[in-house]
Motif scaffolding. Structure first.
Motif, PDB file in Angstrom:
ATOM      1  N   GLY A   1       0.828  -1.205   0.000  1.00  0.00           N
ATOM      2  CA  GLY A   1       0.000   0.000   0.000  1.00  0.00           C
ATOM      3  C   GLY A   1       0.862   1.255   0.000  1.00  0.00           C
ATOM      4  N   ASN A   2       0.219   2.354   0.243  1.00  0.00           N
ATOM      5  CA  ASN A   2       0.846   3.662   0.260  1.00  0.00           C
ATOM      6  C   ASN A   2       1.934   3.719   1.335  1.00  0.00           C
ATOM      7  OD1 ASN A   2       1.191   6.475   1.204  1.00  0.00           O
ATOM      8  ND2 ASN A   2      -0.348   6.930  -0.349  1.00  0.00           N
TER       9      ASN A   2
ATOM     10  N   ILE B   1      -1.034  -3.010   4.765  1.00  0.00           N
ATOM     11  CA  ILE B   1      -0.559  -4.280   5.320  1.00  0.00           C
ATOM     12  C   ILE B   1       0.885  -4.136   5.791  1.00  0.00           C
ATOM     13  CG2 ILE B   1      -0.026  -6.726   4.819  1.00  0.00           C
ATOM     14  CD1 ILE B   1      -2.982  -6.297   4.634  1.00  0.00           C
ATOM     15  N   LEU B   2       1.152  -4.634   6.995  1.00  0.00           N
ATOM     16  CA  LEU B   2       2.506  -4.766   7.511  1.00  0.00           C
ATOM     17  C   LEU B   2       2.827  -6.252   7.506  1.00  0.00           C
ATOM     18  CD1 LEU B   2       5.051  -3.690   9.047  1.00  0.00           C
ATOM     19  CD2 LEU B   2       3.761  -4.131  11.154  1.00  0.00           C
ATOM     20  N   TRP B   3       3.966  -6.641   6.929  1.00  0.00           N
ATOM     21  CA  TRP B   3       4.286  -8.058   6.807  1.00  0.00           C
ATOM     22  C   TRP B   3       5.743  -8.353   7.128  1.00  0.00           C
ATOM     23  CZ3 TRP B   3       8.136  -8.263   3.267  1.00  0.00           C
ATOM     24  CH2 TRP B   3       8.129  -7.351   2.204  1.00  0.00           C
ATOM     25  N   ALA B   4       5.980  -9.630   7.445  1.00  0.00           N
ATOM     26  CA  ALA B   4       7.339 -10.161   7.590  1.00  0.00           C
ATOM     27  C   ALA B   4       7.596 -11.013   6.353  1.00  0.00           C
ATOM     28  CB  ALA B   4       7.449 -10.997   8.858  1.00  0.00           C
TER      29      ALA B   4
ATOM     30  N   ALA C   1      -0.083  -6.994  10.594  1.00  0.00           N
ATOM     31  CA  ALA C   1      -1.059  -5.958  10.961  1.00  0.00           C
ATOM     32  C   ALA C   1      -1.686  -5.386   9.695  1.00  0.00           C
ATOM     33  CB  ALA C   1      -0.384  -4.859  11.769  1.00  0.00           C
ATOM     34  N   ARG C   2      -2.858  -4.734   9.905  1.00  0.00           N
ATOM     35  CA  ARG C   2      -3.595  -4.128   8.788  1.00  0.00           C
ATOM     36  C   ARG C   2      -4.009  -2.698   9.116  1.00  0.00           C
ATOM     37  NH1 ARG C   2      -6.118  -9.450   8.524  1.00  0.00           N
ATOM     38  NH2 ARG C   2      -5.448 -10.401   6.585  1.00  0.00           N
ATOM     39  N   LYS C   3      -4.020  -1.862   8.096  1.00  0.00           N
ATOM     40  CA  LYS C   3      -4.572  -0.499   8.112  1.00  0.00           C
ATOM     41  C   LYS C   3      -3.895   0.431   9.122  1.00  0.00           C
ATOM     42  CE  LYS C   3      -9.017  -2.030   6.431  1.00  0.00           C
ATOM     43  NZ  LYS C   3     -10.389  -2.294   6.736  1.00  0.00           N
TER      44      LYS C   3
END
Length: 189
Positions: free
Chosen positions: A85-86, A92-95, A133-135
């Motif tokens: 995303g922006n 979205i936060l990802w590993a 995590a999201r948003k």
């Protein structure tokens, strides 16, 4: 009635889920995301089926089982933390993982089995990741600061992918993903 979705994913070992939960706790206080995933929901998606009719779902289980008959466990290593995303307000936060041909091959087997069961799957390139995590809900997200706090690349967490699971979503619950069927991968000799 809430729509439910189904997806196949690489199941993560409890030790890896704990490592990722600890990583999330390290960064949570500085980064406001609307939803932090429950550690039992951590996984690597291999094929998203969507709202899967029972008959197609059963067919996919049969084809996935056949595809995984000779599949072996895979060695993986967490590599980094990133976003989708922006860059200012990520969704979205990802590993992420170090590149793995074994994981790509496993994903291909699952993907082809689901297509054979008549599912229309996402055609985007496979980018293996574990959603944490999201948003993001504030302004001025700082990826570099997030990566510093998470410190995944310096902690070299390795793990073995030993199973593939078909999950069903239950939005609004925690954990949100219910295992429907699990396929163990063979131990390598």
């Amino acid at each position: 009635m809430t729509k439910t979705h189904f997806f196949y994913a690489l199941t993560l070992p409890d030790e890896t889920k704990g490592f990722l939960k600890q990583t999330s706790e390290r960064i949570k206080s500085e980064f406001a995301f609307k939803k932090w995933l429950h550690q039992d929901d951590y996984h690597i998606t291999l094929a998203f089926l969507g709202d899967a009719p029972e008959e197609m779902r059963q067919k996919s289980l049969e084809f996935v089982n056949d595809a995984l008959t000779e599949a072996s466990r895979i060695d993986l290593q967490l590599d980094n933390i990133g976003i989708f995303g922006n860059v200012e307000t990520p969704r979205i936060l990802w590993a992420g993982m170090k590149p793995s041909e074994q994981l790509n091959n496993l994903r291909k087997k699952i993907y082809v089995a689901c297509e054979e069961a008549c599912f229309t799957l996402d055609k985007k390139p496979f980018k293996p990741h574990i959603t944490l995590a999201r948003k993001f809900t504030e302004n001025a997200f700082q990826l570099h600061r997030m990566q510093e706090l998470a410190d995944i690349s310096n902690r070299a967490h390795r793990f073995q992918g030993a199973a593939v699971t078909l999950y069903q979503t239950h939005l609004g619950q925690a954990p949100s993903y219910q295992p429907i069927a699990t396929f163990s991968l063979k131990k390598r000799v």
